[in-house]
Design a protein around this motif. Sequence first.
Motif, PDB file in Angstrom:
ATOM      1  N   HIS A   8       0.809  -1.223   0.000  1.00 33.13           N
ATOM      2  CA  HIS A   8       0.000   0.000   0.000  1.00 33.13           C
ATOM      3  C   HIS A   8       0.841   1.271   0.000  1.00 33.13           C
ATOM      4  O   HIS A   8       0.315   2.360   0.237  1.00 33.13           O
ATOM      5  CB  HIS A   8      -0.940   0.002   1.202  1.00 33.13           C
ATOM      6  CG  HIS A   8      -1.845  -1.194   1.244  1.00 33.13           C
ATOM      7  ND1 HIS A   8      -2.702  -1.507   0.213  1.00 33.13           N
ATOM      8  CD2 HIS A   8      -2.017  -2.157   2.189  1.00 33.13           C
ATOM      9  CE1 HIS A   8      -3.367  -2.613   0.524  1.00 33.13           C
ATOM     10  NE2 HIS A   8      -2.968  -3.028   1.708  1.00 33.13           N
ATOM     11  N   ASN A  24      -0.794   4.818  -0.742  1.00 34.40           N
ATOM     12  CA  ASN A  24      -1.407   4.408  -2.008  1.00 34.40           C
ATOM     13  C   ASN A  24      -2.622   3.500  -1.839  1.00 34.40           C
ATOM     14  O   ASN A  24      -2.601   2.329  -2.219  1.00 34.40           O
ATOM     15  CB  ASN A  24      -0.343   3.732  -2.887  1.00 34.40           C
ATOM     16  CG  ASN A  24      -0.787   3.600  -4.325  1.00 34.40           C
ATOM     17  OD1 ASN A  24      -1.533   4.434  -4.838  1.00 34.40           O
ATOM     18  ND2 ASN A  24      -0.318   2.548  -4.996  1.00 34.40           N
ATOM     19  N   ARG A  25      -3.679   4.049  -1.259  1.00 30.07           N
ATOM     20  CA  ARG A  25      -5.005   3.419  -1.298  1.00 30.07           C
ATOM     21  C   ARG A  25      -6.014   4.504  -1.695  1.00 30.07           C
ATOM     22  O   ARG A  25      -6.920   4.847  -0.923  1.00 30.07           O
ATOM     23  CB  ARG A  25      -5.385   2.806   0.047  1.00 30.07           C
ATOM     24  CG  ARG A  25      -4.516   1.657   0.517  1.00 30.07           C
ATOM     25  CD  ARG A  25      -5.068   1.071   1.819  1.00 30.07           C
ATOM     26  NE  ARG A  25      -6.236   0.249   1.601  1.00 30.07           N
ATOM     27  CZ  ARG A  25      -7.240   0.100   2.475  1.00 30.07           C
ATOM     28  NH1 ARG A  25      -7.230   0.751   3.623  1.00 30.07           N
ATOM     29  NH2 ARG A  25      -8.278  -0.680   2.205  1.00 30.07           N
ATOM     30  N   ASN A  30      -6.781   6.788   1.012  1.00 27.37           N
ATOM     31  CA  ASN A  30      -5.547   6.341   1.671  1.00 27.37           C
ATOM     32  C   ASN A  30      -5.751   6.027   3.150  1.00 27.37           C
ATOM     33  O   ASN A  30      -4.833   6.192   3.973  1.00 27.37           O
ATOM     34  CB  ASN A  30      -4.428   7.365   1.475  1.00 27.37           C
ATOM     35  CG  ASN A  30      -4.169   7.639   0.011  1.00 27.37           C
ATOM     36  OD1 ASN A  30      -4.116   6.734  -0.808  1.00 27.37           O
ATOM     37  ND2 ASN A  30      -4.045   8.917  -0.340  1.00 27.37           N
ATOM     38  N   MET A  36      -1.436  -1.636   5.936  1.00 25.34           N
ATOM     39  CA  MET A  36      -0.844  -0.342   5.611  1.00 25.34           C
ATOM     40  C   MET A  36      -0.290   0.336   6.861  1.00 25.34           C
ATOM     41  O   MET A  36       0.773   0.955   6.822  1.00 25.34           O
ATOM     42  CB  MET A  36      -1.877   0.556   4.942  1.00 25.34           C
ATOM     43  CG  MET A  36      -1.320   1.889   4.461  1.00 25.34           C
ATOM     44  SD  MET A  36      -2.582   2.828   3.569  1.00 25.34           S
ATOM     45  CE  MET A  36      -1.666   4.320   3.155  1.00 25.34           C
ATOM     46  N   SER A  66      -4.061  11.099   3.881  1.00 23.09           N
ATOM     47  CA  SER A  66      -4.549   9.847   4.469  1.00 23.09           C
ATOM     48  C   SER A  66      -5.566  10.202   5.533  1.00 23.09           C
ATOM     49  O   SER A  66      -5.303  11.046   6.397  1.00 23.09           O
ATOM     50  CB  SER A  66      -3.428   9.021   5.092  1.00 23.09           C
ATOM     51  OG  SER A  66      -3.969   7.916   5.812  1.00 23.09           O
TER      52      SER A  66
END
Length: 264
Positions: A8, A24-25, A30, A36, A66
């Motif tokens: 992730h 990277n979600r 995120n 993660m 995030s």
Amino acid sequence: MEYSEYQHLAFKRFDDGVLLLTLNRPEVLNATNARMHWEISQVWKDIDADPQTKVVLVTGAGRAFSVGGDNSMLADTLGNAEKIAGLWREAGDIVYNMINLDKPIISAINGPAFGAGLAVALVADISIVGENVRFTDGHVILGVAAGDHAVIIWPLLCGMAKAKYYLLTGDMLDGKEAERIGLVSMCVPAEQLMDKALETAHKLAAGPQQALRWTKHSLNNWLRMAGPHFDTSLALEMLGFFSADIKEGRLALKEKRPPKFGGR
């Protein structure tokens, strides 16, 4: 050093030693699931051992930096002593591993930042935020003590009075206000964010690496001195994961309504 085992986090190298690290979600802004969260706690040690990397630039994929822990991670953790203990360890590792990495870390805060995401954004050595980005430390809104990172660094960044105001109320800040009170290094228009962050990263990569790392190491002794305060806050946050308040806070968040806390 290869980073192929990370699921992730995405990585891009520049020839001068800058490493772009992307949370990277993007499909869930995120948000951190269990995997993660663990990756964010460990990656700084791998970067420390990476001879090709001089400077780290961290940002979020898509429109968020995030938004913190996702619902499944939170649901699995509540009242589970074993998982709470694991979360306690990882949350501490995120902060301490960033502090103990002598290579400079720059955060490009491109969108909402909460929870572990906000910890990464603000524990970074240089934090650059877009003007309209909104964020807060929302622990008290969820019903637990502010523990992820705030106690170790907010009073040093913006002073005790502002730290207490925002950590006790959970009020939102935008990039301009965060810069005004000293919580971030710099605020720029959104369209200039990555250009400014990369410019800063390349500038540091061209500098005297030993001098930069020793300067960061020395400055971070202020944070190490605050370690016992952080440890206390983190332990008290984890204790809150056994409370009725967090159950109400999580339900209110899910239902998009103000929480009705009943604790004393």
